[in-house]
Design an enzyme around this catalytic site. Structure first.
Site, PDB file in Angstrom:
ATOM      1  N   ASN A 183      -7.773   5.025   7.475  1.00 50.63           N
ATOM      2  CA  ASN A 183      -7.401   6.436   7.566  1.00 50.63           C
ATOM      3  C   ASN A 183      -8.600   7.278   7.992  1.00 50.63           C
ATOM      4  O   ASN A 183      -9.746   7.002   7.633  1.00 50.63           O
ATOM      5  CB  ASN A 183      -6.778   6.946   6.270  1.00 50.63           C
ATOM      6  CG  ASN A 183      -7.570   6.636   5.014  1.00 50.63           C
ATOM      7  OD1 ASN A 183      -8.297   5.653   4.951  1.00 50.63           O
ATOM      8  ND2 ASN A 183      -7.422   7.474   4.012  1.00 50.63           N
ATOM      9  N   GLU A 222      -9.608  11.299   8.161  1.00 48.60           N
ATOM     10  CA  GLU A 222      -9.213  12.644   7.748  1.00 48.60           C
ATOM     11  C   GLU A 222      -9.850  13.709   8.623  1.00 48.60           C
ATOM     12  O   GLU A 222     -10.733  13.433   9.439  1.00 48.60           O
ATOM     13  CB  GLU A 222      -9.579  12.837   6.273  1.00 48.60           C
ATOM     14  CG  GLU A 222      -8.852  11.821   5.396  1.00 48.60           C
ATOM     15  CD  GLU A 222      -9.011  12.048   3.908  1.00 48.60           C
ATOM     16  OE1 GLU A 222      -9.944  12.772   3.487  1.00 48.60           O
ATOM     17  OE2 GLU A 222      -8.179  11.477   3.157  1.00 48.60           O
ATOM     18  N   CYS A 264      -3.156   8.342   9.193  1.00 52.86           N
ATOM     19  CA  CYS A 264      -3.126   7.247   8.213  1.00 52.86           C
ATOM     20  C   CYS A 264      -3.597   5.933   8.838  1.00 52.86           C
ATOM     21  O   CYS A 264      -3.554   5.736  10.058  1.00 52.86           O
ATOM     22  CB  CYS A 264      -1.714   7.040   7.698  1.00 52.86           C
ATOM     23  SG  CYS A 264      -1.053   8.378   6.700  1.00 52.86           S
ATOM     24  N   GLU A 284      -2.146   3.011   8.710  1.00 50.15           N
ATOM     25  CA  GLU A 284      -1.077   2.252   9.365  1.00 50.15           C
ATOM     26  C   GLU A 284      -0.940   2.662  10.821  1.00 50.15           C
ATOM     27  O   GLU A 284      -0.823   1.813  11.718  1.00 50.15           O
ATOM     28  CB  GLU A 284       0.274   2.499   8.676  1.00 50.15           C
ATOM     29  CG  GLU A 284       0.359   2.018   7.243  1.00 50.15           C
ATOM     30  CD  GLU A 284      -0.083   3.077   6.247  1.00 50.15           C
ATOM     31  OE1 GLU A 284      -0.993   3.868   6.554  1.00 50.15           O
ATOM     32  OE2 GLU A 284       0.476   3.098   5.147  1.00 50.15           O
ATOM     33  N   CYS A 311       3.278   5.554   3.692  1.00 50.69           N
ATOM     34  CA  CYS A 311       4.001   6.829   3.628  1.00 50.69           C
ATOM     35  C   CYS A 311       5.189   6.793   4.597  1.00 50.69           C
ATOM     36  O   CYS A 311       5.269   5.954   5.507  1.00 50.69           O
ATOM     37  CB  CYS A 311       3.076   8.015   3.934  1.00 50.69           C
ATOM     38  SG  CYS A 311       2.762   8.295   5.688  1.00 50.69           S
ATOM     39  N   CYS A 361       4.507   6.929   8.364  1.00 49.32           N
ATOM     40  CA  CYS A 361       4.048   5.649   8.926  1.00 49.32           C
ATOM     41  C   CYS A 361       5.186   4.641   9.014  1.00 49.32           C
ATOM     42  O   CYS A 361       5.248   3.841   9.955  1.00 49.32           O
ATOM     43  CB  CYS A 361       2.893   5.089   8.101  1.00 49.32           C
ATOM     44  SG  CYS A 361       1.374   6.026   8.362  1.00 49.32           S
TER      45      CYS A 361
HETATM   46  N1  THU Z   1      -2.878   7.558   3.745  1.00 44.01           N
HETATM   47  C1  THU Z   1      -2.813   6.454   4.545  1.00 44.01           C
HETATM   48  O1  THU Z   1      -3.791   6.089   5.215  1.00 44.01           O
HETATM   49  N2  THU Z   1      -1.659   5.754   4.586  1.00 44.01           N
HETATM   50  C2  THU Z   1      -0.527   6.102   3.907  1.00 44.01           C
HETATM   51  O2  THU Z   1       0.495   5.457   4.061  1.00 44.01           O
HETATM   52  C3  THU Z   1      -0.538   7.236   2.985  1.00 44.01           C
HETATM   53  C4  THU Z   1      -1.778   8.030   2.951  1.00 44.01           C
HETATM   54  C5  THU Z   1      -4.139   8.325   3.689  1.00 44.01           C
HETATM   55  C6  THU Z   1      -4.062   9.703   4.289  1.00 44.01           C
HETATM   56  C7  THU Z   1      -5.183  10.406   3.560  1.00 44.01           C
HETATM   57  O3  THU Z   1      -6.392  10.163   4.246  1.00 44.01           O
HETATM   58  C8  THU Z   1      -5.264   9.716   2.218  1.00 44.01           C
HETATM   59  O4  THU Z   1      -4.524   8.505   2.348  1.00 44.01           O
HETATM   60  C9  THU Z   1      -4.692  10.523   1.077  1.00 44.01           C
HETATM   61  O5  THU Z   1      -3.408  10.943   1.343  1.00 44.01           O
END
Ligand code: THU
Length: 146
Positions: A53, A55, A64, A66, A102, A105
């Site tokens: 991920n 940000e 994310c 995925e 999530c 994704c």
């Molecule tokens: N995140 C993911 O990388 N994958 C997911 O399926 C859910 C959330 C990340 C996004 C963000 O950087 C952190 O997790 C907190 O939400």
């Protein structure tokens, strides 16, 4: 017998876990502090592609792990090597209970994989459970035809 076939399913999953844990170290998470690593295995050459991920200060611009893994595979190998060719996906976090992909994704995975895609949910010690895309997203959005 190619390299992929000479390895057991357990070995293949171990490699996925290793790749996902490795890439998780590269997660850029100054806002949440929550690192996610994902690895997918492609059919054909058995290539592993991973993503973490990333940000952004404009939170909605965060991507994310995925989606980064899938989009990296697309950019590297093209759609024919990815669409319908993802054999399995592993997601690793340090959450307890382990985090699942999530919904956004899952919808992106739906674009490139079928409902039987195995999704391994792992923590740092190993795979905690395995589910499928169809189980996690039983009613995907699939058409905008009028
Ligand atoms: N995140 C993911 O990388 N994958 C997911 O399926 C859910 C959330 C990340 C996004 C963000 O950087 C952190 O997790 C907190 O939400």
């Amino acid at each position: 017998m190619n390299e992929q076939r000479s390895r057991s399913p357990e070995q293949l999953r171990e490699e996925l876990l290793h790749a996902a844990r490795q890439v998780r170290n590269n997660a850029y998470v100054p806002y949440s502090g929550f690192k996610v690593g994902v690895a997918i295995r492609l059919a054909g050459n058995g290539e592993l592609v991973s993503g973490c991920n990333v940000e952004n200060v404009s939170y909605g611009a965060t991507v994310c792990a995925e989606r980064n893994a899938v989009f990296t595979a697309l950019g590297r190998y093209g759609v024919n090597a990815v669409k319908g060719q993802i054999e399995e996906l592993l997601l690793v976090t340090d959450a307890d209970p382990p985090a699942v992909p999530c919904a956004l994704c899952l919808q992106v995975l739906q674009e490139f994989a079928g409902p039987r895609l195995p999704i391994h949910i792992a923590d740092l010690t190993g795979i905690r459970r395995t589910t499928t895309l169809g189980e996690m997203l039983p009613q995907p959005f699939s058409s905008f035809e009028r």
